[in-house]
Design an enzyme around this catalytic site. Structure first.
Site, short mmCIF file in Angstrom:
data_model
loop_
_atom_site.label_atom_id
_atom_site.label_comp_id
_atom_site.label_asym_id
_atom_site.label_seq_id
_atom_site.Cartn_x
_atom_site.Cartn_y
_atom_site.Cartn_z
N PHE A 55 -38.74 -6.33 31.41
CA PHE A 55 -39.09 -6.29 32.83
C PHE A 55 -37.93 -6.71 33.73
CE2 PHE A 55 -40.84 -10.24 30.87
CZ PHE A 55 -39.84 -11.11 31.30
N ASN A 112 -46.28 -5.40 35.76
CA ASN A 112 -45.06 -5.88 35.12
C ASN A 112 -44.09 -4.72 34.93
OD1 ASN A 112 -44.64 -8.18 32.31
ND2 ASN A 112 -44.07 -8.38 34.44
N GLU A 123 -38.90 -18.28 35.27
CA GLU A 123 -38.03 -17.16 35.62
C GLU A 123 -36.75 -17.75 36.21
OE1 GLU A 123 -40.44 -14.95 38.34
OE2 GLU A 123 -41.92 -14.44 36.83
N TYR A 169 -3.73 9.86 54.38
CA TYR A 169 -4.48 9.68 53.13
C TYR A 169 -5.91 10.21 53.21
CZ TYR A 169 -0.78 6.60 51.32
OH TYR A 169 0.40 6.10 50.88
N TYR A 186 -49.91 -13.72 25.12
CA TYR A 186 -49.49 -14.01 26.50
C TYR A 186 -50.06 -12.98 27.48
CZ TYR A 186 -46.74 -14.25 30.74
OH TYR A 186 -46.38 -14.33 32.06
N ARG A 207 -5.22 13.92 52.52
CA ARG A 207 -4.51 14.22 51.28
C ARG A 207 -5.20 13.65 50.04
NH1 ARG A 207 1.02 11.36 50.18
NH2 ARG A 207 0.84 11.09 52.41
N HIS A 245 -50.88 -12.25 43.23
CA HIS A 245 -49.52 -11.71 43.22
C HIS A 245 -49.28 -10.69 44.34
CE1 HIS A 245 -49.24 -13.83 39.53
NE2 HIS A 245 -48.17 -13.21 39.06
#
Length: 660
Positions: free
Chosen positions: A450, A313, A535, A401, A170, A404, A200
C-alpha cells in the site's frame, strides 16, 4: 405550459395552465406526484395531506441552482419546458452532522450524458493508461473476466474459513493501525468495517471531478479483480453497478499521506456506496447518496469481514491522478515539439543543429525522436519554407539555446514521460491492499504494497520533467515579443503604444513558469509519522499527483501563449510562408482565434488554444505530414539549411548507406 420537475432524482412532467400557478403550487404538486409514485414503498395515509409526511424546503432552477420565490407566478420566472428541482426539508444537511446548506442541488439536466453500451473487461493485470482515461470520460462500462471472478470467490472462501475458525488476521478480526493487537468479537466484525469507513472518511477540500472519480472507482475494481483482496462477489458487484450507472461518491481531493495507501479519499468512495455522504450522477447532480442510489435502482453495499479494509487500502488516488497527469504531459510535450518548430522558423533559425549525424553521437531516445520531428516539420526538400529561403545568406551560424537545444531539452522530457508511464502502468495493475489473501497457500499475509513511494517519486520526477517544456516555451515567447531578438514589431502589434499586443500574455507565461518552479519541489522527500508511530514513513504521494497535474496545466497554458504568439508573428512575415505542416497549424489556430489587428480581451484566446492542445488537435494536424516525411526519407538526408556551411574542395564525403 409544461415543466420537468425533479424530486430526489426522479423527474415528473408537470402541466401548468398558462403558468398562472405559483412556484409554491409547483413544488407541492411535484411532491404529490413523487409521493404517489412511491406509494408502493412508502407508507402513506391517503386521508393525510402529503405535506405532513414531507415538506418542500425550496424550489430551484436546475441549471445554475437559482432559488425561486414561492409567491411568484410560474410564467413570470420560468419558460415552457424548463427544468426545475424541488428540495425537501429532509434533504437539508443537519448542522450537527453536516454543513448548514442544501446539498441536494442539481447541476445537470437529463439527456446531457448518455451511458455507454461498450464494456471493458477488467482482470487486474492488463489495464492500460488509455483504457483508464476512457473509463474516466465515461466511454465504457465495466465487466470482470470469468477467471477473475473465480479468483475473487477462492479468496473470499478462504477468508470466510479464517473468520469461522477465529483466526487472528489483521483488519479482519483485529483493529487497525495502533489497534492491530485488539481482537474484535465475531459478532462485531461487520460493525468494525462500517466504523472503519466512517472514521477514515476525513478528507477535506473540493471533490474530485466525475471523470477523476470514475478513474478512482475503476482502479479500485481492478485491484479487487486480482483476487487477493478478499472482497466477496456480492460486495464487489456494488462497486461495478455504481460505476456502470455513473453513481459517483463525493471524494475530497485532500487528506491522504500515501502511507497505507489513500485511506481518506478511498473511504469517501466507499462511504457513498454505503449510502452515506454525498453522491453525483449525470441525471441527478449532487445529492444524498442514499437517494441517488435509490433513484438508480441500486442498494447500499453492506461490507462483510475485511471488505471495508479491502475497499480503502491502496494507492488508487495517486495512480488515478498520476495517469491523467502523465497522459496530459505526453500530449503537451508532443505538441510542444510542433510549436517549437513553428517558432524556430518564424525567428529565422537554422535547422542545421537537428542534423541526423549530430544526434547519433549522443543517442538518447527522446533527443533523436525530437530532432527527427523537427526535421520533418522544418525546411526540407519535401516541405520547403519560403521563410527559411529568405535568409539563406544571412550571417547567423547558430541560434540561442531555446531554439538550437530543443532536441536535447525536449528529448529528456519525452523519456521522463515514458519512464513515469511505465511505473504507473505497473502500479494500476498491482495489488496494493493489506493483508493479502493467497488461496493457493491458504494464507493471509500482511505486507506493505500500500505504500505510495513508487508513484510518488515518479510523479515528482514527472513534474520536474514536463516543467522544462514550459521553461523553454516561455523563453521562446520572450524572443518573439522582444524586437531586439526577433526583428519583429514590439509585442507583435503594429500599433505599439496605443496597443500593447502580447506584452502581458508573455507576463502570464512568466508567472506560470515561476509558479511551476515552486510546484516542482518534490513532496515525496517529506515524511510525517502518523497513526501513533505505526505509519512512521509516508510517501506524500497524493500531493505529488495533485501538483503534477497543476504543473501540466500550467505547461499547457504556456504553450498556448507561445502558439498564439508564433501565429501572430508569422503574419508579419507575409507573404512568405512556412512549411506545409506548419501552415496547417496556423490555419487550425485561426479557426478558433482571429488575428490581432488591435487590442482585445485576450484570456478567451488563450483558453481556446489551450483547448486545442488538450484535445491534441495540433498533433493530429501535423502527424500525417511527419509520417510522410519519414516514409520518403530513406535514408534520412542531411537537413537542407539555408545557413549551413560546406567546404567545396575538401576531402570527399562518404556516401550514406541505405538502410531499408
Amino acid at each position: 405550459m409544461k415543466l420537468s420537475v425533479r424530486v430526489r432524482g426522479e423527474w415528473f412532467a408537470v402541466p401548468c395552465s398558462r403558468g398562472n400557478e405559483t412556484i409554491g403550487w409547483l413544488g407541492e404538486e411535484a411532491l404529490r406526484r413523487y409521493t404517489r409514485n412511491k406509494s408502493g414503498t412508502v407508507e402513506h395515509d391517503s386521508n393525510k395531506n402529503v405535506t405532513e409526511i414531507e415538506k418542500v424546503f425550496e424550489v430551484r432552477k436546475t441549471q445554475g441552482g437559482a432559488i425561486l420565490d414561492p409567491a411568484d407566478l410560474i410564467k413570470s420566472v420560468l419558460d415552457d419546458n424548463e427544468f426545475v428541482s424541488v428540495v425537501l426539508e429532509s434533504d437539508v444537511s443537519s448542522p450537527i452532522t453536516g454543513p448548514v446548506e442544501v446539498t441536494y442541488i442539481p447541476e445537470q439536466v437529463p439527456g446531457s450524458y448518455i451511458l455507454p453500451n461498450e464494456y471493458i473487461h477488467l482482470d487486474g493485470s492488463s489495464l492500460t493508461a488509455d483504457d483508464l482515461m476512457r473509463l474516466g470520460k465515461g466511454e465504457y462500462k465495466i465487466k470482470v473476466t470469468t477467471e477473475s471472478w473465480e479468483k475473487v470467490d477462492k479468496a473470499r472462501a478462504l477468508l470466510d474459513c479464517m473468520v469461522k475458525e477465529n483466526k487472528t488476521v489483521y483488519g479482519v478480526t483485529t483493529g487497525f493501525g495502533k489497534f492491530a493487537r485488539v481482537v474484535i468479537e465475531q459478532e462485531k466484525l461487520l460493525e468494525l468495517q462500517k466504523n472503519l469507513i466512517r472514521s477514515h472518511a476525513a478528507g477535506v477540500g473540493p471533490p474530485l471531478s466525475p471523470e477523476r472519480t470514475r478513474m478512482l472507482l475503476a482502479l479500485r475494481i481492478n485491484v479487487m479483480a486480482k483476487g487477493h483482496s478478499g472482497m466477496s462477489r456480492k460486495s464487489m458487484g456494488h462497486f461495478i453497478d455504481a460505476f456502470n450507472a455513473s453513481c459517483l461518491p463525493w471524494v475530497p481531493e485532500k487528506g491522504t499521506v500515501g502511507a497505507s495507501g489513500d485511506l481518506a479519499p478511498l473511504s469517501h468512495l466507499a462511504l457513498g456506496l454505503m449510502g452515506e455522504g454525498k453522491m453525483w450522477s449525470p441525471e441527478s447532480g449532487w445529492g444524498e447518496a442514499k437517494y441517488i442510489l435509490e433513484s438508480h435502482g441500486l442498494k447500499p453495499v453492506e461490507f462483510g469481514a475485511k471488505e471495508g479494509l479491502a475497499a480503502i487500502n491502496g494507492t488508487q488516488l495517486i495512480t488515478a491522478l498520476g495517469i491523467e497527469a502523465v497522459e496530459r504531459a505526453g500530449t503537451a510535450a508532443r505538441q510542444g515539439d510542433v510549436i517549437a518548430a513553428l517558432t524556430i522558423d518564424v525567428l529565422k533559425g537554422t535547422t542545421k543543429a537537428f542534423d541526423t549525424d549530430i544526434h547519433k553521437l549522443r543517442p538518447h531516445k527522446g533527443q533523436i525522436q525530437v530532432a527527427r520531428r523537427l526535421r520533418s516539420l522544418l525546411h526540407s526538400t519535401i516541405y520547403p519554407s519560403e521563410i527559411a529561403e529568405s535568409h539563406r545568406f544571412c550571417d547567423r551560424v547558430q541560434d540561442a539555446y531555446t531554439l538550437r537545444c530543443t532536441p536535447q531539452v525536449h528529448g529528456v522530457v519525452h523519456d521522463t514521460v515514458d519512464f513515469v508511464k511505465g511505473v504507473l502502468t505497473v502500479e494500476m495493475n498491482s495489488a496494493t491492499d493489506n493483508p493479502m489473501i493467497f488461496p493457493d497457500r491458504g494464507e493471509s499475509i500482511s505486507g506493505g504494497n500500500f505504500h505510495g513511494e513508487y508513484p510518488a517519486k515518479a510523479l515528482d520526477y514527472l513534474a520536474i520533467g514536463i516543467h522544462e517544456i514550459a521553461n523553454m516555451s516561455e523563453r521562446r515567447t520572450e524572443r518573439l515579443v522582444n524586437p531586439a531578438l526577433s526583428e519583429l514589431p514590439p509585442f507583435l502589434t503594429s500599433g505599439g503604444g496605443l496597443n500593447s499586443g502580447f506584452m502581458i500574455a508573455h507576463c502570464t507565461a512568466a508567472a506560470l513558469v515561476s509558479e511551476n518552479k515552486t510546484l516542482c519541489h518534490p513532496s515525496s522527500v517529506d515524511s510525517l509519522s502518523t497513526s501513533a508511530g505505526t505509519e512512521d514513513h509516508v510517501s506524500m504521494g497524493g500531493w505529488s499527483a495533485r501538483k503534477a497535474l497543476m504543473v501540466v496545466e500550467n505547461v499547457e497554458q504556456v504553450l498556448a501563449i507561445e502558439l498564439l504568439s508564433a501565429c501572430q508573428a508569422i503574419e508579419f512575415l507575409r507573404p512568405l510562408k512556412t512549411t506545409a505542416p506548419l501552415e496547417e497549424v496556423h490555419k487550425l489556430v485561426r479557426t478558433v482565434v482571429k488575428s490581432w489587428d488591435k487590442d482585445r480581451f485576450m484570456a478567451p484566446d488563450i483558453e481556446a488554444v489551450t483547448k486545442l492542445l488538450r484535445s491534441e488537435q495540433i498533433w493530429r494536424t501535423v502527424k500525417p505530414f511527419m509520417d510522410k516525411y519519414v516514409e520518403l526519407q530513406i535514408p534520412d538526408t542531411p537537413v537542407c539549411s539555408p545557413t549551413s556551411v560546406k567546404v567545396t574542395n575538401g576531402p570527399p564525403a562518404k556516401k550514406r548507406k541505405s538502410h531499408k
